[in-house]
Design an enzyme around this catalytic site. Structure first.
Site, PDB file in Angstrom:
ATOM      1  CD1 TRP A 132      -2.946   1.523   0.819  1.00  0.00           C
ATOM      2  CD2 TRP A 132      -1.397   2.443   2.114  1.00  0.00           C
ATOM      3  NE1 TRP A 132      -3.387   2.773   1.166  1.00  0.00           N
ATOM      4  CE2 TRP A 132      -2.452   3.359   1.961  1.00  0.00           C
ATOM      5  CE3 TRP A 132      -0.300   2.803   2.898  1.00  0.00           C
ATOM      6  CZ2 TRP A 132      -2.441   4.607   2.567  1.00  0.00           C
ATOM      7  CZ3 TRP A 132      -0.287   4.051   3.491  1.00  0.00           C
ATOM      8  CH2 TRP A 132      -1.355   4.940   3.333  1.00  0.00           C
ATOM      9  CG  HIS A 133       3.404   2.303   3.257  1.00  0.00           C
ATOM     10  ND1 HIS A 133       2.770   1.291   3.939  1.00  0.00           N
ATOM     11  CD2 HIS A 133       3.404   3.372   4.103  1.00  0.00           C
ATOM     12  CE1 HIS A 133       2.406   1.724   5.135  1.00  0.00           C
ATOM     13  NE2 HIS A 133       2.780   2.981   5.264  1.00  0.00           N
ATOM     14  N   GLY A 134       3.688   1.794  -1.409  1.00  0.00           N
ATOM     15  CA  GLY A 134       4.324   2.114  -2.685  1.00  0.00           C
ATOM     16  C   GLY A 134       4.533   0.886  -3.548  1.00  0.00           C
TER      17      GLY A 134
END
Length: 473
Positions: free
Chosen positions: A323-325
């Protein structure tokens, strides 16, 4: 436009607050929506139409879902609403990642690459996608009825204080506030305090830490000594905390000034006694979202098999990392934390409990720092080299004379991230977060916060270094 810019602080925010408190109640949501659209369009005008279109489509799909009686049709409409939002997220955030890895695989097999034009990432897509999903799922589950007005739903998704980098506001926690709310004088004062504290955390601490972190991370890792390696990752450890928590404080503060109660997003994570506790304190709204919309549907703690329980934990944190990248380093970071959460369940929590509070906190802080290496260094081979330099015990000069502001602000970074380890520290923090002050203390706090804002503004205008880390996520 970012909260820590002169444009926002001197023009946009004052204009919004003055207009908001002048217009009649029936127009406040419309005004907030208009300012939110301007705010988003200022930084990402080419994606505005896409965001508006997906928002409008989701509103009508969920409206139809709520009216539908037959379960198969309700599920179909839910699938459509979820599909629209997840589809946009997967395409814009992960298409490049998928094609790059597919091309690497094809190249290894001797095939030609797939021609591909890189896709630009809309600002804040992860945050407004998660909020859109909570709206659809909460209405489907019967947790809360949908909003009646399209403009109210658009405000929920596009509200500028928290749209770009959170906190992730779940629909059922804010639905009633969107329809009806009020801001007392105490709310406005508390919001002002919270915003000023957040701005100071971001500008006076995170920016100073970030400048050092960026300088070190731009070096040739193989040639740096251990002192410099520790300097760089310690700077990043405090940068990411004060950057993100500072932004959350500013978002919560602005919301409070206009009557919204946004959820807390951080609770002194660096005083955690385990990685399990760390995730109850770090990015709280993401953890809560993952728990309620992914972990529990997978079975959560109710599963009978420990293997399945560990799988659920590992899977959720792989997704959290991704989700963060769209990069393998984020996946590895999620796997790193997931592994320690599993180890906590197996034996670590009992071990940490035996050795006492302060050793547990130091061990957990060390593990968090090790995780930040994976988070910050995108190439895995480079991360391995960085780990080697951290533990090479080559403690030469870390170039102290080049970073005087860093060593000036480091004690404040340590103080404000570790202060709650003691009862006195908890009381100290409660004062700064405005817990029923008397008149003399209120005046003192107002002067102090105003001074922090002025100093922060002076720092912003004199420095060109003013990033917001979580904008990219």
């Amino acid at each position: 436009m970012v909260f820590s810019s002169a444009l926002f602080l001197l023009i946009f925010l004052p204009a919004f607050l003055i207009a908001y408190h002048i217009v009649p109640n029936w127009f406040k949501n419309i005004l907030c929506l208009l300012f939110s659209i301007i705010f988003y369009a200022w930084g990402a005008p080419k994606f505005l139409f896409l965001v508006l279109l997906s928002t409008i489509l989701t509103f009508f799909l969920v409206k139809g879902l709520h009216k539908e009686i037959l379960k198969p049709r309700k599920r179909l409409l839910l699938t459509a609403a979820v599909g629209v939002n997840l589809g946009l997220l997967l395409y814009f955030k992960y298409a490049n990642f998928f094609v790059e890895n597919l091309n690497s695989f094809l190249s290894a097999l001797g095939f030609n690459h797939i021609a591909w034009t890189a896709v630009a990432l809309p600002v804040g897509i992860s945050f407004f996608t998660f909020q859109s999903l909570t709206y659809a799922v909460d209405v489907y589950r019967g947790v809360h009825a949908p909003l009646k007005r399209l403009t109210d739903y658009m405000l929920y998704i596009l509200m500028f204080p928290q749209m770009i980098a959170g906190p992730i506001v779940r629909f059922n926690t804010i639905a009633d506030q969107i329809v009806k709310r009020s801001a007392s004088a105490e709310d406005r004062l508390a919001g002002f305090y919270r915003f000023g504290i957040g701005l100071a955390k971001k500008v006076l601490i995170a920016n100073v830490m970030g400048e050092v972190a960026d300088n070190v991370m731009a070096m040739d890792y193989a040639s740096i000594n251990s002192s410099t390696a520790w300097l760089g990752i310690l700077a990043y450890t405090y940068q990411i905390y004060f950057d993100f928590s500072g932004y959350s404080d500013m978002a919560i503060g602005i919301g409070r000034m206009i009557g919204f109660r946004f959820p807390e997003n951080f609770n002194n994570p660096y005083v955690s006694g385990s990685i399990t506790e760390f995730w109850r304190r770090w990015h709280i709204t993401l953890g809560a979202w993952m728990k309620d919309y992914l972990y529990i549907p997978l079975g959560g703690n109710r599963v009978k098999s420990k293997t399945r329980l560990y799988f659920n934990l590992g899977f959720v944190f792989l997704i959290s990392g991704l989700w963060h990248g769209a990069s393998w380093n984020f996946v590895l970071w999620g796997a790193f934390h997931g592994a320690f959460l599993i180890l906590d369940r197996i034996f670590l929590l009992k071990l940490l409990d035996r050795i006492g509070k302060y050793p547990s906190v130091l061990i957990t802080f060390f593990l968090a720092i090790m995780g930040w290496v994976l988070f910050r260094v995108e190439n895995f081979d480079d991360a391995l080299i960085y780990y080697q330099r951290l533990f090479a015990f080559d403690f030469g000069s870390p170039l102290l004379h080049e970073y005087p502001r860093f060593f000036l602000m480091l004690p404040f970074a340590v103080l404000f991230s570790w202060v709650t380890l003691t009862k006195f520290g908890l009381k100290f923090q409660s004062v700064f977060f405005y817990e029923k002050l008397n008149t003399s203390k209120s005046i003192l706090m107002f002067v102090l916060i105003l001074l922090l804002i002025i100093i922060s503004l002076a720092s912003i205008t004199s420095s060109g270094f003013n990033p917001f880390i979580y904008f990219r996520f």
